[in-house]
Design a protein around this motif. Sequence first.
Motif, PDB file in Angstrom:
ATOM      1  N   LEU A  36      -4.757   0.883   3.389  1.00  0.00           N
ATOM      2  CA  LEU A  36      -5.467   1.482   2.268  1.00  0.00           C
ATOM      3  C   LEU A  36      -4.577   2.521   1.596  1.00  0.00           C
ATOM      4  O   LEU A  36      -3.854   3.258   2.266  1.00  0.00           O
ATOM      5  N   ILE A  37      -4.643   2.581   0.275  1.00  0.00           N
ATOM      6  CA  ILE A  37      -3.924   3.594  -0.479  1.00  0.00           C
ATOM      7  C   ILE A  37      -4.924   4.382  -1.315  1.00  0.00           C
ATOM      8  O   ILE A  37      -6.031   3.930  -1.589  1.00  0.00           O
ATOM      9  N   GLU A  38      -4.509   5.559  -1.717  1.00  0.00           N
ATOM     10  CA  GLU A  38      -5.375   6.479  -2.454  1.00  0.00           C
ATOM     11  C   GLU A  38      -5.001   6.465  -3.932  1.00  0.00           C
ATOM     12  O   GLU A  38      -3.823   6.542  -4.291  1.00  0.00           O
ATOM     13  N   VAL A  39      -6.009   6.341  -4.792  1.00  0.00           N
ATOM     14  CA  VAL A  39      -5.810   6.373  -6.240  1.00  0.00           C
ATOM     15  C   VAL A  39      -6.732   7.444  -6.819  1.00  0.00           C
ATOM     16  O   VAL A  39      -7.938   7.436  -6.560  1.00  0.00           O
ATOM     17  N   GLU A  98      -6.115   6.918 -12.561  1.00  0.00           N
ATOM     18  CA  GLU A  98      -4.653   6.911 -12.535  1.00  0.00           C
ATOM     19  C   GLU A  98      -4.138   5.599 -11.936  1.00  0.00           C
ATOM     20  O   GLU A  98      -4.905   4.774 -11.437  1.00  0.00           O
ATOM     21  N   GLN A  99      -2.829   5.417 -11.990  1.00  0.00           N
ATOM     22  CA  GLN A  99      -2.212   4.170 -11.541  1.00  0.00           C
ATOM     23  C   GLN A  99      -1.812   4.255 -10.074  1.00  0.00           C
ATOM     24  O   GLN A  99      -1.210   5.252  -9.648  1.00  0.00           O
ATOM     25  N   ARG A 100      -2.143   3.229  -9.334  1.00  0.00           N
ATOM     26  CA  ARG A 100      -1.654   3.133  -7.960  1.00  0.00           C
ATOM     27  C   ARG A 100      -0.121   3.279  -7.972  1.00  0.00           C
ATOM     28  O   ARG A 100       0.569   2.774  -8.851  1.00  0.00           O
ATOM     29  N   GLY A 101       0.385   4.005  -7.012  1.00  0.00           N
ATOM     30  CA  GLY A 101       1.824   4.188  -6.930  1.00  0.00           C
ATOM     31  C   GLY A 101       2.363   5.322  -7.758  1.00  0.00           C
ATOM     32  O   GLY A 101       3.534   5.693  -7.634  1.00  0.00           O
ATOM     33  N   TYR A 102       1.496   5.914  -8.609  1.00  0.00           N
ATOM     34  CA  TYR A 102       1.918   7.111  -9.337  1.00  0.00           C
ATOM     35  C   TYR A 102       0.696   7.964  -9.663  1.00  0.00           C
ATOM     36  O   TYR A 102       0.264   8.088 -10.801  1.00  0.00           O
ATOM     37  N   THR A 103       0.148   8.556  -8.624  1.00  0.00           N
ATOM     38  CA  THR A 103      -1.028   9.398  -8.755  1.00  0.00           C
ATOM     39  C   THR A 103      -0.865  10.599  -7.835  1.00  0.00           C
ATOM     40  O   THR A 103      -0.500  10.454  -6.664  1.00  0.00           O
ATOM     41  N   ARG A 104      -1.122  11.777  -8.369  1.00  0.00           N
ATOM     42  CA  ARG A 104      -0.921  12.986  -7.576  1.00  0.00           C
ATOM     43  C   ARG A 104      -1.924  13.115  -6.441  1.00  0.00           C
ATOM     44  O   ARG A 104      -1.732  13.891  -5.512  1.00  0.00           O
ATOM     45  N   ARG A 105      -3.001  12.356  -6.480  1.00  0.00           N
ATOM     46  CA  ARG A 105      -3.946  12.377  -5.370  1.00  0.00           C
ATOM     47  C   ARG A 105      -3.605  11.311  -4.324  1.00  0.00           C
ATOM     48  O   ARG A 105      -4.329  11.141  -3.353  1.00  0.00           O
ATOM     49  N   GLY A 106      -2.543  10.602  -4.542  1.00  0.00           N
ATOM     50  CA  GLY A 106      -2.088   9.597  -3.588  1.00  0.00           C
ATOM     51  C   GLY A 106      -0.579   9.648  -3.488  1.00  0.00           C
ATOM     52  O   GLY A 106       0.014  10.706  -3.308  1.00  0.00           O
ATOM     53  N   GLU A 107       0.060   8.505  -3.638  1.00  0.00           N
ATOM     54  CA  GLU A 107       1.508   8.428  -3.521  1.00  0.00           C
ATOM     55  C   GLU A 107       2.140   8.322  -4.908  1.00  0.00           C
ATOM     56  O   GLU A 107       1.588   7.698  -5.817  1.00  0.00           O
ATOM     57  N   MET A 108       3.311   8.922  -5.039  1.00  0.00           N
ATOM     58  CA  MET A 108       4.110   8.805  -6.251  1.00  0.00           C
ATOM     59  C   MET A 108       5.436   8.172  -5.827  1.00  0.00           C
ATOM     60  O   MET A 108       6.353   8.852  -5.368  1.00  0.00           O
ATOM     61  N   LEU A 109       5.494   6.857  -5.935  1.00  0.00           N
ATOM     62  CA  LEU A 109       6.634   6.100  -5.425  1.00  0.00           C
ATOM     63  C   LEU A 109       7.831   6.273  -6.349  1.00  0.00           C
ATOM     64  O   LEU A 109       7.779   5.931  -7.532  1.00  0.00           O
ATOM     65  N   GLU A 110       8.915   6.786  -5.790  1.00  0.00           N
ATOM     66  CA  GLU A 110      10.129   7.026  -6.551  1.00  0.00           C
ATOM     67  C   GLU A 110      11.346   6.641  -5.721  1.00  0.00           C
ATOM     68  O   GLU A 110      11.279   6.537  -4.494  1.00  0.00           O
ATOM     69  N   SER A 111      12.458   6.448  -6.409  1.00  0.00           N
ATOM     70  CA  SER A 111      13.731   6.220  -5.751  1.00  0.00           C
ATOM     71  C   SER A 111      14.821   6.717  -6.690  1.00  0.00           C
ATOM     72  O   SER A 111      14.616   6.814  -7.902  1.00  0.00           O
ATOM     73  N   THR A 112      15.969   7.044  -6.133  1.00  0.00           N
ATOM     74  CA  THR A 112      17.049   7.593  -6.943  1.00  0.00           C
ATOM     75  C   THR A 112      17.999   6.498  -7.412  1.00  0.00           C
ATOM     76  O   THR A 112      18.193   5.485  -6.745  1.00  0.00           O
ATOM     77  N   SER A 113      18.570   6.723  -8.581  1.00  0.00           N
ATOM     78  CA  SER A 113      19.606   5.828  -9.097  1.00  0.00           C
ATOM     79  C   SER A 113      20.926   6.581  -9.164  1.00  0.00           C
ATOM     80  O   SER A 113      20.959   7.807  -9.289  1.00  0.00           O
ATOM     81  N   ASP A 114      22.025   5.846  -9.078  1.00  0.00           N
ATOM     82  CA  ASP A 114      23.355   6.462  -9.117  1.00  0.00           C
ATOM     83  C   ASP A 114      23.721   6.833 -10.543  1.00  0.00           C
ATOM     84  O   ASP A 114      23.220   6.259 -11.522  1.00  0.00           O
ATOM     85  N   ALA A 115      24.637   7.788 -10.658  1.00  0.00           N
ATOM     86  CA  ALA A 115      25.145   8.169 -11.970  1.00  0.00           C
ATOM     87  C   ALA A 115      25.992   7.046 -12.550  1.00  0.00           C
ATOM     88  O   ALA A 115      26.657   6.297 -11.822  1.00  0.00           O
ATOM     89  N   MET A 116      25.967   6.924 -13.851  1.00  0.00           N
ATOM     90  CA  MET A 116      26.809   5.966 -14.562  1.00  0.00           C
ATOM     91  C   MET A 116      28.052   6.695 -15.068  1.00  0.00           C
ATOM     92  O   MET A 116      27.986   7.865 -15.442  1.00  0.00           O
TER      93      MET A 116
END
Length: 483
Positions: A36-39, A98-116
Amino acid sequence: MVIERGSVELEPGTRVAYELGSLYVPENRQRPDSRLIEVGFARIKAARPTGAPPVFWLPGGPGLSVLGSLTDNDPATRGKARLWATLSQRSADVVVLEQRGYTRRGEMLESTSDAMPLEQPGSIHAEAQAMRALAKRAVAEHTGKDLSGYNVAELAADVDALRRALGYKKISLFGGSFGSQWSLAVMRLYPDIVARAVLSSVEPLNNAFDMPSHAFAALQRIAYDADQDAGLAPYRPAGGLMAAVRTLRRRFALEPVRVQVQVRDEAGKSQTVVLGLEDLQLALLSHTTEGEQWPAFILSLYHGHYEAWAREVIEQRAAGKNKLIGPLIDSSLSTTAEREHQLRTDPAVEFLGTWNFEANFASAADWPTQDIGDEVRKPIASPVPIVFVHGDWDTSTPVENTLGLLPYFPNGHAIITHRGGHDGTFYLLRSEEAASKAVYEFLKTGKMTGLPHHVTLPLPRFPLPAFPPPAAGANAGTATQRP
């Protein structure tokens, strides 16, 4: 579902009560053992019962978290909350999800990208490879999460789940940009629950990636008004703004430019960035959030003033965090083979390149979300009463999106807003109180009485470039620096 109650002062002496909640839903409804995830969601109840279906307000992005408009102690963020409160006063209950995967009451899924790299021109191919690397990194960094569940079909199912949890039989939908695309997914997959909808800056399910010529046409419309502006006259070449665009394209097709700028830090050191044709293609659609800003940007480049642009590119090429919900959804939406062919062979690719879609197509197989398929993507006839509001200066979701979708809604009505950009419904109608009132009435009763077909916003004031007009007869581009 968990709900807490609070209130916020939107105007001095006036507090608005709200409910703030968490909806717990399966991460992937296709798997019985899904976690279960939180939205997060909020509700502002109507001041008095109206009998109208609640308005489900769906945010854009993907990756726009909006509930802070109610909870953050910052008056600058209260604009959305004021709109929700007004909707609740003039139509019905308002529910914000809010959207699953980007909600402050649940998870905010992020990852880093390298510099160009800065020492070589920007590259669509390099951007595509970076997107592939981001996808692989995201999967590796989020073990224990089922990223395949972050697609538009699951988002639509979340809307239906919240509707049922709150006890509503039918709902109205209100969304702009990706919020409109999310709404169209709800109408496509759960047609019986939707009473009516108001959508702005419309993004059909098959139009996750804009047709280059449609975006280019919006630039032409901005240029038309800018070409009449007396203040810009000393900066304009013969032929106007679009002649400047064509000159820039020829210039950068010959060779890139090297631009040295001072970096804004304590040391005050300088950095050099190389800008090429593909950088220009990407930049042509920048500075159009407020269309009146675009002419000064283009004319600055035309006259060889690249420093401000170079600073922006340095920031864009830096390493940073990326919201994963965007590419996860876009790889799921994709597009039909026919539209992909049109995208790649569109004549405006010469000016805008393939930045808008190349990285997503190249990395689609690396993201775990599955393609939703043409059966869902392609529009079908729908009886849902709907009001579209779209600005013809919108370069993010061109107005042709609405014009192409309208025939599929026999109970639809389009309001084309001349000089309107990529803004929300009531911002596009800000100078038309009667039109705004008619939209509120439509949400409350379903009646389309008083809705205009066309609204013209006032001619904006076009800012001037940040340098004196060049002397008559001076050659454009004399400030360029070659590598």
